[in-house]
Design a protein around this motif. Structure first.
Motif, short mmCIF file in Angstrom:
data_model
loop_
_atom_site.label_atom_id
_atom_site.label_comp_id
_atom_site.label_asym_id
_atom_site.label_seq_id
_atom_site.Cartn_x
_atom_site.Cartn_y
_atom_site.Cartn_z
N LEU A 235 0.69 -1.28 -0.25
CA LEU A 235 0.20 0.05 0.02
C LEU A 235 0.88 1.30 -0.03
N CYS A 238 2.22 1.57 -3.58
CA CYS A 238 1.42 1.41 -4.74
C CYS A 238 1.15 3.01 -5.18
N ASN A 241 -4.98 4.45 -7.26
CA ASN A 241 -5.84 4.88 -6.29
C ASN A 241 -6.76 3.88 -5.83
N LYS A 242 -7.18 2.60 -6.60
CA LYS A 242 -7.92 1.72 -6.05
C LYS A 242 -7.42 0.51 -6.41
N LEU A 243 -7.30 -0.59 -5.62
CA LEU A 243 -6.68 -1.73 -5.62
C LEU A 243 -7.76 -3.00 -5.39
N VAL A 259 -7.07 3.44 -1.97
CA VAL A 259 -5.80 3.54 -1.13
C VAL A 259 -5.74 4.99 -0.40
N LYS A 260 -6.61 5.87 -0.73
CA LYS A 260 -6.70 6.96 0.07
C LYS A 260 -7.18 6.80 1.21
N THR A 262 -6.89 4.42 3.17
CA THR A 262 -6.03 3.51 4.16
C THR A 262 -4.68 4.55 4.63
#
Length: 429
Positions: A235, A238, A241-243, A259-260, A262
């Motif tokens: 993370l 990375c 923006n999204k995983l 990801v934002k 987290t």
């Protein structure tokens, strides 16, 4: 009538003939400019505040009345003119057959040159400009001749009905292909970049999500079954923006992680897998073959920006985002091409080094090629389909007029290909 006209002074007779010639020419010019004018351009001029263009557009909506006014007026003048010119000739040269023949020839030439050809050429050269000005004298005539127009148009309508003909009611509505041709011919008014965007918009209805998605092999997936330290490290490094997230089984996506969201957790010393599972959003799956336009509507209606493409067995084939669709319209957001050479143009020697995973659509667009798009979507897939096997030695092949030399390969497929520019293409720097 002849006697009354003969009583006029000679100068007045000539002046009347010249006036009628000019008036006939004006009607001919009005007819040609009205019929030649671009209604869409007139509409744009009208929206810009041009009252004459608005009037011309209004007159063109009643084409039968417009043509009737112009043709009746023009033919009436052209009928009177020979009589007047003949009267002048007889008055000057006397009554003889030769005089009548010469007068008829002269008036025919005058009408053809000054009342037909010249004004119609002018009307065709400046259609919108003239049409937006002549409507002011045509409109009053439509009211003056209204009874006659009603009779003539009623007769013409019945005659067309008896003949089995039906007047067009599309009011100049353009088809998709006509509009596409208009965009292609608009290079004088629209920049190349904007014209390409418009053409891409036409092509969207024929594009599927499979054409724009990121294939499964290139998707970065977060596996929550791995140790927490590895999850946090992924993370932190990375750049998405999204995983998509799995939990042990990489083929089964259990959610989408922002990801934002987290970032506020990463500073905590004692993070657990459950902390990340609580932030997961439900994944959206769409079937392979979904049209791009339909998917764009889905993104807008559901406030989503990412969906997973699956086949009929539920296996994930790829990932498509709203940005992927936008890039199909306006081009790449960045200048880096991960699946192509660094410079998306032919080199000076007429070659191009491409990755086997390069999209055929990208190659066609960037290198002006015509590689087939009705089968495989990548260069590797196209070559393997042609060879019907994974090559075990360097080989060259020609597809759609493009010579391709396989430079690098492994047991999984073609890795790197050198393309040679077709001879029919101009060299690009």
């Amino acid at each position: 009538m002849d006697t009354f006209f003969d009583e006029w002074p000679f100068i007045s007779q000539v002046a009347l003939v010249l006036f009628l010639l000019a008036l006939s020419g004006l009607f001919s010019m009005a007819e040609t400019s009205m019929l030649s004018s671009n209604r869409h351009r007139l509409r744009a001029m009208a929206h810009g505040g041009n009252a004459g263009a608005a009037l011309a557009e209004r007159l063109l909506k009643r084409m039968d009345s417009l043509l009737s006014v112009l043709l009746i007026s023009n033919n009436l003048i052209n009928t009177i003119l020979p009589i007047l010119v003949t009267g002048i000739a007889l008055h000057i040269f006397g009554d003889s057959g030769l005089v009548l023949s010469i007068a008829t020839l002269v008036v025919a030439l005058l009408i053809i040159i000054f009342s037909e050809i010249t004004p119609k050429v002018i009307g065709a050269a400046f259609p919108e400009k003239i049409a937006s000005n002549v409507g002011w004298f045509i409109l009053p005539l439509t009211y003056v001749l209204k009874p006659l127009l009603w009779f003539i148009n009623s007769f013409v309508s019945r005659l067309m009905k008896v003949s089995g003909l039906q007047a067009s009611t599309d009011n100049g509505v353009m088809s998709k292909e006509e509009l596409r041709s208009l965009v292609l011919e608009s290079n004088r008014f629209v920049s190349t970049h904007h014209r390409n965007i418009l053409l891409n918009l036409f092509n969207l209805e024929n594009i599927l999500v499979d054409d724009v998605m990121t294939p499964r092999s290139k998707i970065e997936v977060l596996d929550l079954s791995r140790p927490i330290d590895e999850v946090i490290e992924q993370l932190e490094t990375c750049y998405h923006n999204k995983l998509p997230v799995c939990d042990g089984d990489s083929e089964r996506i259990v959610g989408i992680l922002s990801v934002k969201k987290t970032l506020s957790l990463l500073g905590n010393a004692e993070l657990l897998h459950e902390d990340f599972r609580s932030l997961l959003n439900e994944p959206y799956f769409i079937p392979s073959g979904t049209p791009v336009l339909q998917q764009m509507q889905f993104f807008q209606d559901n406030q989503q920006r990412l969906s997973l493409v699956v086949n009929e067995y539920g296996e994930v084939l790829g990932l498509v985002t709203f940005e992927d669709i936008v890039e199909e319209l306006i081009g790449e957001f960045t200048t880096s091409f991960s699946n192509l050479s660094n410079d998306p143009h032919w080199l000076a020697d007429g070659t191009y080094l491409a990755s086997g995973t390069a999209s055929l659509r990208d190659l066609n667009r960037l290198l002006k090629l015509d590689l087939p798009l009705d089968g495989p979507r990548t260069l590797n897939g196209l070559i393997l389909e042609k060879l019907e096997a994974i090559p075990d030695y360097d080989v060259s092949i020609r597809i759609a007029g493009v010579v391709m030399e396989i430079v690098q390969f492994d047991e999984h497929g073609v890795k790197t290909v050198k393309l040679y520019q077709p001879l029919s293409q101009p060299n690009q720097d």
